[in-house]
Design an enzyme around this catalytic site. Structure first.
Site, PDB file in Angstrom:
ATOM      1  N   SER A  21      -1.276  -4.923   5.990  1.00 44.75           N
ATOM      2  CA  SER A  21      -1.090  -5.377   4.478  1.00 44.75           C
ATOM      3  C   SER A  21      -0.178  -4.238   3.837  1.00 44.75           C
ATOM      4  O   SER A  21       0.458  -3.396   4.398  1.00 44.75           O
ATOM      5  CB  SER A  21      -2.468  -5.486   3.813  1.00 44.75           C
ATOM      6  OG  SER A  21      -2.088  -6.453   2.728  1.00 44.75           O
ATOM      7  N   ASN A  22      -0.296  -4.347   2.524  1.00 43.47           N
ATOM      8  CA  ASN A  22       0.363  -3.414   1.520  1.00 43.47           C
ATOM      9  C   ASN A  22      -0.418  -3.348   0.287  1.00 43.47           C
ATOM     10  O   ASN A  22      -1.311  -3.964   0.088  1.00 43.47           O
ATOM     11  CB  ASN A  22       1.904  -3.752   1.436  1.00 43.47           C
ATOM     12  CG  ASN A  22       2.023  -5.182   0.765  1.00 43.47           C
ATOM     13  OD1 ASN A  22       1.435  -5.579  -0.486  1.00 43.47           O
ATOM     14  ND2 ASN A  22       2.336  -6.455   1.387  1.00 43.47           N
ATOM     15  N   TYR A  23       0.110  -2.467  -0.528  1.00 43.19           N
ATOM     16  CA  TYR A  23      -0.722  -1.771  -1.796  1.00 43.19           C
ATOM     17  C   TYR A  23      -0.541  -2.776  -2.970  1.00 43.19           C
ATOM     18  O   TYR A  23      -0.982  -2.699  -3.913  1.00 43.19           O
ATOM     19  CB  TYR A  23      -0.029  -0.719  -2.018  1.00 43.19           C
ATOM     20  CG  TYR A  23      -0.638   0.645  -1.248  1.00 43.19           C
ATOM     21  CD1 TYR A  23      -1.671   0.717  -1.134  1.00 43.19           C
ATOM     22  CD2 TYR A  23       0.646   1.374  -0.512  1.00 43.19           C
ATOM     23  CE1 TYR A  23      -2.125   2.009  -0.088  1.00 43.19           C
ATOM     24  CE2 TYR A  23       0.200   2.075   0.336  1.00 43.19           C
ATOM     25  CZ  TYR A  23      -1.201   2.499   0.802  1.00 43.19           C
ATOM     26  OH  TYR A  23      -1.590   3.525   1.544  1.00 43.19           O
ATOM     27  N   ALA A  88       4.166  -9.615  -2.357  1.00 42.01           N
ATOM     28  CA  ALA A  88       4.801  -8.657  -1.646  1.00 42.01           C
ATOM     29  C   ALA A  88       4.293  -9.403  -0.100  1.00 42.01           C
ATOM     30  O   ALA A  88       3.324  -9.039   0.591  1.00 42.01           O
ATOM     31  CB  ALA A  88       4.064  -7.466  -1.731  1.00 42.01           C
TER      32      ALA A  88
END
Ligand code: PMT
Length: 216
Positions: A21-23, A88
């Site tokens: 995943s991402n932030y 995102a």
């Protein structure tokens, strides 16, 4: 207007307990949704996993992976006047889902990844007459050049170029700065401010353009 907004990260499962995943916190997309309902628009928000409370009067559709987001966005895009992709979305997903937890055996473990569907590029290809398509560009270098390339590649009307990889803006922060670039090359710089205020500014600019009469 009927506005479709995406927010948050996607999660790409590797095995039953792990994911890529991402932030992204969802703050930027949720702020846009809030600004849009406040102006009286009908808003649907497709959100990846975040810990935010959706604004009142917004129709929330929760998804997890890029594939799920693609599916919902494709379905909802048909009736949207304006689409803003602030999510995102993961660019890569695991090529294979391991049905059992991967065991800690090797010192170095490689995981094969495959590209996800580019949701925004797909929307750009099937854009209806009169529909406005707005993407975000999250960049750590060459912000404006990379953002302009995305306008063409994904057939967008506007792109919101924002710098990421810094603590005071971008992913997870309460604040953000952006440069809006239109298909025609108009550039509007929006300085660092709260995501709530920035969202209002972005929406104001984009909606104003949508209602501008076409002069022949
Ligand atoms: O959520 P926050 O913590 O508030 O952070 C906000 C943000 C930094 C996530 C947001 O402002 C932002 O920049 N969102 C876009 C992030 C991104 O994926 O940018 P990109 O340059 O990699 O992608 C370009 C565009 O294509 C984006 O509109 C993205 O939604 C879209 N995309 C990307 C990959 C993919 N497979 N499908 C897509 O539709």
């Amino acid at each position: 207007m009927k506005i479709l907004i995406t927010a948050g990260p996607t999660r790409e499962k590797i095995d039953p307990v792990r994911y890529i995943s991402n932030y992204s916190s969802g703050k930027m997309g949720y702020a846009l949704a809030e600004a849009a309902v406040r102006k009286g628009h009908k808003v649907t928000l497709v959100s990846g996993p975040v810990s935010l409370v959706p604004p009142k009067s917004v129709k929330l559709i929760s998804v997890e992976s890029a594939a799920e987001m693609a599916c919902e966005v494709r379905r909802l895009a048909k009736s949207a006047d304006l689409i803003i992709m602030a999510a995102a979305v993961a660019d890569y997903t695991s090529a294979k889902f391991a049905k059992d937890k991967i065991k800690k055996k090797k010192a170095v473990l490689s995981i094969k990844l495959k590209k996800t569907e580019d949701i925004l590029a797909g929307l750009g290809k099937s854009k209806k007459k009169g529909q406005m398509l707005v993407g975000f560009a999250a960049e750590t270098s060459d912000l404006l050049r990379n953002a302009k390339l995305k306008i063409e590649k994904k057939n967008l009307d506007w792109i919101v170029a924002n710098e990421v990889g810094r603590k005071d803006r971008g992913f997870s922060s309460d604040n953000n700065a952006a440069t809006l670039i239109s298909r025609e090359g108009k550039k509007i710089v929006l300085p660092l401010q709260s995501k709530k205020l920035l969202a209002e500014e972005i929406l104001k600019i984009i909606v104003r353009q949508a209602f501008q009469p076409v002069i022949n």
